[in-house]
Design an enzyme around this catalytic site. Structure first.
Site, short mmCIF file in Angstrom:
data_model
loop_
_atom_site.label_atom_id
_atom_site.label_comp_id
_atom_site.label_asym_id
_atom_site.label_seq_id
_atom_site.Cartn_x
_atom_site.Cartn_y
_atom_site.Cartn_z
N ASN A 1 32.25 44.93 47.30
CA ASN A 1 32.34 44.15 48.54
C ASN A 1 32.80 44.98 49.74
OD1 ASN A 1 34.86 44.29 47.21
ND2 ASN A 1 35.61 42.51 48.31
N GLY B 1 38.83 44.41 41.23
CA GLY B 1 37.71 43.64 40.68
C GLY B 1 38.20 42.34 40.07
N SER B 2 37.44 41.83 39.13
CA SER B 2 37.72 40.51 38.58
C SER B 2 38.92 40.53 37.65
CB SER B 2 36.51 39.99 37.81
OG SER B 2 36.33 40.71 36.60
N THR B 3 39.54 39.36 37.50
CA THR B 3 40.67 39.22 36.58
C THR B 3 40.23 39.49 35.14
OG1 THR B 3 41.79 37.66 38.04
CG2 THR B 3 42.40 37.61 35.72
N GLY C 1 39.98 43.12 34.62
CA GLY C 1 41.33 43.68 34.65
C GLY C 1 42.04 43.52 33.32
N GLU D 1 44.22 45.27 41.34
CA GLU D 1 44.04 44.27 42.41
C GLU D 1 42.89 43.40 41.96
OE1 GLU D 1 42.26 42.44 45.02
OE2 GLU D 1 42.12 44.14 46.40
N CYS E 1 38.23 39.96 48.65
CA CYS E 1 39.19 39.54 47.63
C CYS E 1 40.27 38.64 48.22
CB CYS E 1 39.85 40.76 46.99
SG CYS E 1 38.69 41.92 46.24
#
Length: 470
Positions: A148, A222-224, A227, A244, A278
């Protein structure tokens, strides 16, 4: 002399036979072919980075800072060329707070990483005993970035790491590798060989970074869900982590707020980068007293903001970057419509502009259990939820598993601060949302990750603390 976009693109592109086609986000025409690196390439890059790290660390802070300033100068000299490539690949327009802004921010954050001081801390001094805290390089940092804000977030990862004497291996998103490869090309015009390497590979390369025994620190945005997998993969190596992760940021507009002064900041807090941020505002709770005014104001602004291909002058909203994200946004808005929510404006594809354009959408009269509220939409659609009690609004804002950012909007700053102190988020903004500063630490809580970036805290996060007692 500054290089042209073609020169930078030539330097980073693979041949059609050896590479993977990368489409223009707006037109879906092929821009160029990205290299397809493998886990073997990653292993070689890590070995090279390990060998280069001691000499890079030995240069010292002043020389590394000088090099970072030279890199920032080169980024600024090539700003337009880099912005055009970024606009084509990611989709964000050149104009507005978009592609030119992102490249400019890369230079700003690089200079900030060079200039922030991190002196030894005297932590004990009594009875003839002293202890100091120093911060040493970790070794090799593995940086995994998103699509992004691909250039800016990569700089957030690599500039502090380099400043602190680490070497870095970067893996860009599969969706936006060209932008990051171009960024690394600019950096490497000034860095010693092996200090910074970009590996443009698939998910298997990202997984290998997370588990690699030669990597001392992993930085991931990125995405949870991803992560969590990184945490699991890195456990046996005990690599340090800065994560993050996803955000479903809430905003609360307090009773009797004067809407006109906050309207523009509220709009861009939601729709910056066409909502693909985000820390964008993803859920907006508005008091009964100003609910209809806020809804109408946002809808009017959404209808007026120019949307279209990023290289066309005047556009400030672009397409969704990829088909997967377009489908998510469309699904969430369709679900809200089927539940009886009011689609005030938007709510449909803008197919006349290109395949992945979706109109800026404002959804009213929607409940908390709707998917558009519960899930991170990551696109140009905002649910506006009505509330009557501030205590209730705070409780609903805190109900999400995520806690990246949040915001409070109102006439009385002190009252807004009191509300902000009760919100579970890593950053709470007042009468603004998503504004970041290279000197102010940034990071999430709960399922939005852990660790801080920016400022002295960000430098400490990419270093190893060492106590010297004497």
């Amino acid at each position: 002399m500054p290089a042209t976009t073609t020169t930078i693109l030539d330097a980073i592109s693979a041949s059609e036979e050896a590479g993977r086609p990368i489409p223009d986000a707006a037109t879906r025409e092929t821009i160029a072919y990205a290299p397809v690196h493998t886990v073997a390439d990653l292993n070689q890059a890590v070995t090279t980075a390990q060998a280069a790290q001691p000499a890079w660390a030995a240069l010292g802070h002043p020389e590394r800072s000088r090099i970072l300033h030279a890199i920032a100068d080169e980024l600024e000299a090539n700003l337009e060329e880099l912005a055009v490539l970024l606009s084509r690949e990611q989709g964000k327009p050149l104009d507005g707070p978009n592609a030119r802004f992102e490249v400019g921010a890369c230079a700003l954050w690089t200079r900030s990483a060079a200039d922030i001081t991190l002196e030894p801390e005297l932590i004990f001094d009594a009875d003839g005993a002293r202890a100091e805290m120093h911060h040493r390089p970790l070794g090799v940092v593995g940086a995994i970035g998103p699509w992004n804000w691909p250039m800016m977030i990569t700089v957030w990862q690599i500039a502090p790491s380099l400043r602190m004497g680490n070497t870095v291996v970067v893996k860009p998103s599969e969706y936006t590798p060209l932008s990051v490869l171009a960024l690394v090309e600019i950096f490497n015009r000034h860095l010693p060989a092996g200090v910074l390497t970009a590996i443009s590979g698939g998910r298997e390369v990202g997984a290998a970074i997370a588990a690699h025994t030669g990597i001392d620190k992993i930085m991931f945005t990125g995405s949870t869900a991803t992560g969590r997998r990184i945490v699991e993969s890195s456990a046996h190596n005990l690599a340090r982590l800065t994560l993050e992760l996803g955000g479903n940021d809430a905003g609360i507009v307090l009773p009797d707020t004067d809407v006109s002064p906050i309207a523009e900041k509220l709009f861009w807090g939601i729709f910056l980068n066409t909502g693909q941020t985000c820390a964008a505002l993803k859920r907006l709770y508005v008091h009964d007293s100003v609910y209809e005014e806020v809804v109408a104001t946002l809808a009017a602004m959404a209808e007026e903001m120019p949307m279209g291909p990023g290289l066309e002058a005047g556009n400030v909203l672009g397409p969704l970057q990829n088909q997967k994200q377009f489908d998510i946004v469309a699904r969430l808005v369709d679900d809200a419509r089927e539940r009886g929510a009011r689609i005030v404006t938007g709510g449909e594809a803008a197919s006349e502009l290109g395949p992945l354009f979706y109109r800026a959408t404002v959804v009213a009269d929607i409940d908390d259990d709707a998917a558009l509220v519960d899930e991170e939409q990551f696109g140009p659609a905002i649910p506006v939820i009505r509330y009557s009690s501030v205590d209730d609004a705070i409780s609903r804002a805190n109900a999400s598993e995520q806690g990246l950012g949040a915001s409070v909007w109102g006439n009385d700053t002190e009252a807004a601060r009191q509300v902000a102190s009760r919100i579970q988020a890593g950053t709470v903004w007042i009468n603004q949302h998503g504004t970041v500063n290279p000197h102010i630490p940034f990071g999430g809580v709960k399922a939005s990750g852990y660790g801080h970036e920016f400022g002295a805290a960000g430098l400490k996060a990419v270093s190893a603390p060492q106590v010297i007692s004497y």
